[in-house]
Enzyme design. Structure first.
Site, PDB file in Angstrom:
ATOM      1  N   LEU A 242     -11.652   2.728  10.956  1.00 26.03           N
ATOM      2  CA  LEU A 242     -11.516   3.568   9.770  1.00 26.03           C
ATOM      3  C   LEU A 242     -11.724   2.759   8.500  1.00 26.03           C
ATOM      4  O   LEU A 242     -10.996   1.794   8.243  1.00 26.03           O
ATOM      5  CB  LEU A 242     -10.132   4.236   9.755  1.00 26.03           C
ATOM      6  CG  LEU A 242      -9.840   5.161   8.566  1.00 26.03           C
ATOM      7  CD1 LEU A 242     -10.795   6.347   8.567  1.00 26.03           C
ATOM      8  CD2 LEU A 242      -8.385   5.628   8.593  1.00 26.03           C
ATOM      9  N   ASP A 243     -12.736   3.159   7.704  1.00 28.31           N
ATOM     10  CA  ASP A 243     -13.053   2.514   6.423  1.00 28.31           C
ATOM     11  C   ASP A 243     -13.311   1.019   6.573  1.00 28.31           C
ATOM     12  O   ASP A 243     -13.104   0.247   5.629  1.00 28.31           O
ATOM     13  CB  ASP A 243     -11.924   2.746   5.400  1.00 28.31           C
ATOM     14  CG  ASP A 243     -11.711   4.223   5.101  1.00 28.31           C
ATOM     15  OD1 ASP A 243     -12.702   4.970   5.112  1.00 28.31           O
ATOM     16  OD2 ASP A 243     -10.554   4.622   4.876  1.00 28.31           O
ATOM     17  N   GLY A 244     -13.777   0.611   7.756  1.00 28.23           N
ATOM     18  CA  GLY A 244     -13.969  -0.814   8.019  1.00 28.23           C
ATOM     19  C   GLY A 244     -15.398  -1.230   8.247  1.00 28.23           C
ATOM     20  O   GLY A 244     -15.656  -2.376   8.623  1.00 28.23           O
TER      21      GLY A 244
END
Length: 299
Positions: A242-244
């Site tokens: 996630l969001d990485g």
């Protein structure tokens, strides 16, 4: 015909019929630029732009973007790719040739917030995004009339916890083989691995914080609670983390202790729309190379 549709049907620029871009990544070493340049010269191509970057000349990675003209490109493209394979094997290259006449097809995913979608449609209408917007997919019906005024198909697919799997199946059926890039323009849903895998490094998300700070939901509230003096936005490729995913573009703006959460959101909307549009433009212009979880952006 609607004026929006007229804007979308601008003819290709004359030079685009014979122009292509080549993206290359490989282990660094002597002779790479010379080999690529000589190959293109031998095949009658003229280089109009060339950019290179090396992470470390001793054992690092090398990245290259070349834009070139070749008369009757479409006629010679298959042979060009076949002949270049020998050089690619020698230098252990990952490479791709993108003819400018083959416009990338985009799908935009959106929820209720419309500012990023509106920016992309405006830039596309103005000719600043040289691509085709094939469809807009949303879990809300709010933007249907506006999007269709541009002559773009709007797919309303509701998403609830109970219907999420079926909704994602419908989304995958819509985009499979029909688009080259998916843009999450404040699409407030987590994308499943089933969609990520076939579109690896071809899904761009805009996250409303300066990553890696404030990952996940409600980043403006997180920022307000920490009393930050700078807020930002990050455009990145989507991965299972996630969001990485690999970061493409970021920007920031100063804020003060007097700005509440709503004011941070208002300021942030401008940053988000600009950052996302830049990232999309760079992707469709073949300016981005991904290595591990980082990007090299030639701009």
């Amino acid at each position: 015909m609607d004026t929006h549709v007229k804007a979308a049907l601008k003819p290709a620029k004359p030079y685009e019929q014979n122009r292509a871009r080549m993206l290359i990544s490989c282990p660094d070493g002597p002779g790479i630029v010379a080999a690529v340049s000589h190959f293109l010269y031998q095949h009658g191509a003229n280089i109009v732009q060339s950019d290179q970057y090396t992470m470390d000349p001793e054992g690092g990675m090398f990245f290259m973007r070349v834009e070139f003209d070749l008369p009757q490109l479409e006629l010679h493209l298959a042979g060009l790719e076949q002949d270049f394979a020998e050089i690619a094997d020698k230098f252990e290259m990952k490479w791709q040739i993108y003819p400018l006449s083959h416009k990338k097809k985009l799908a935009i995913f959106v929820s209720k917030e419309d500012h990023c979608l509106v920016e992309l449609l405006w830039q596309w209408q103005a000719g600043d995004l040289d691509a085709e917007i094939t469809m807009v997919v949303s879990n809300h019906p709010d933007m249907k009339e506006y999007v269709e005024s541009f002559g773009i198909t709007y797919h309303y697919i509701p998403v609830t916890p109970e219907t999420k799997a079926e909704a994602e199946k419908q989304q995958l059926e819509l985009v499979n083989g029909q688009v080259d890039l998916i843009i999450l323009a404040r699409y407030m849903q987590i994308v499943s691995p089933a969609l990520i895998e076939p579109y690896r490094n071809r899904i761009i998300n805009i996250h409303h914080s300066f990553l890696p700070a404030f990952v996940g939901g409600k980043p403006y509230a997180q920022a307000y609670n920490r009393g930050v003096k700078i807020i930002g936005a990050t455009a990145h490729y989507v991965t299972e983390e996630l969001d990485g995913g690999p970061i493409i573009e970021q920007d920031v703006q100063r804020v003060s202790h007097g700005d509440d959460v709503n004011e941070l959101k208002r300021i942030g909307r401008t940053i988000e729309r600009v950052v996302l549009a830049r990232a999309v433009k760079w992707h469709i212009e073949d300016r981005i190379l991904v290595h591990q979880n980082k990007t090299v952006v030639f701009n």
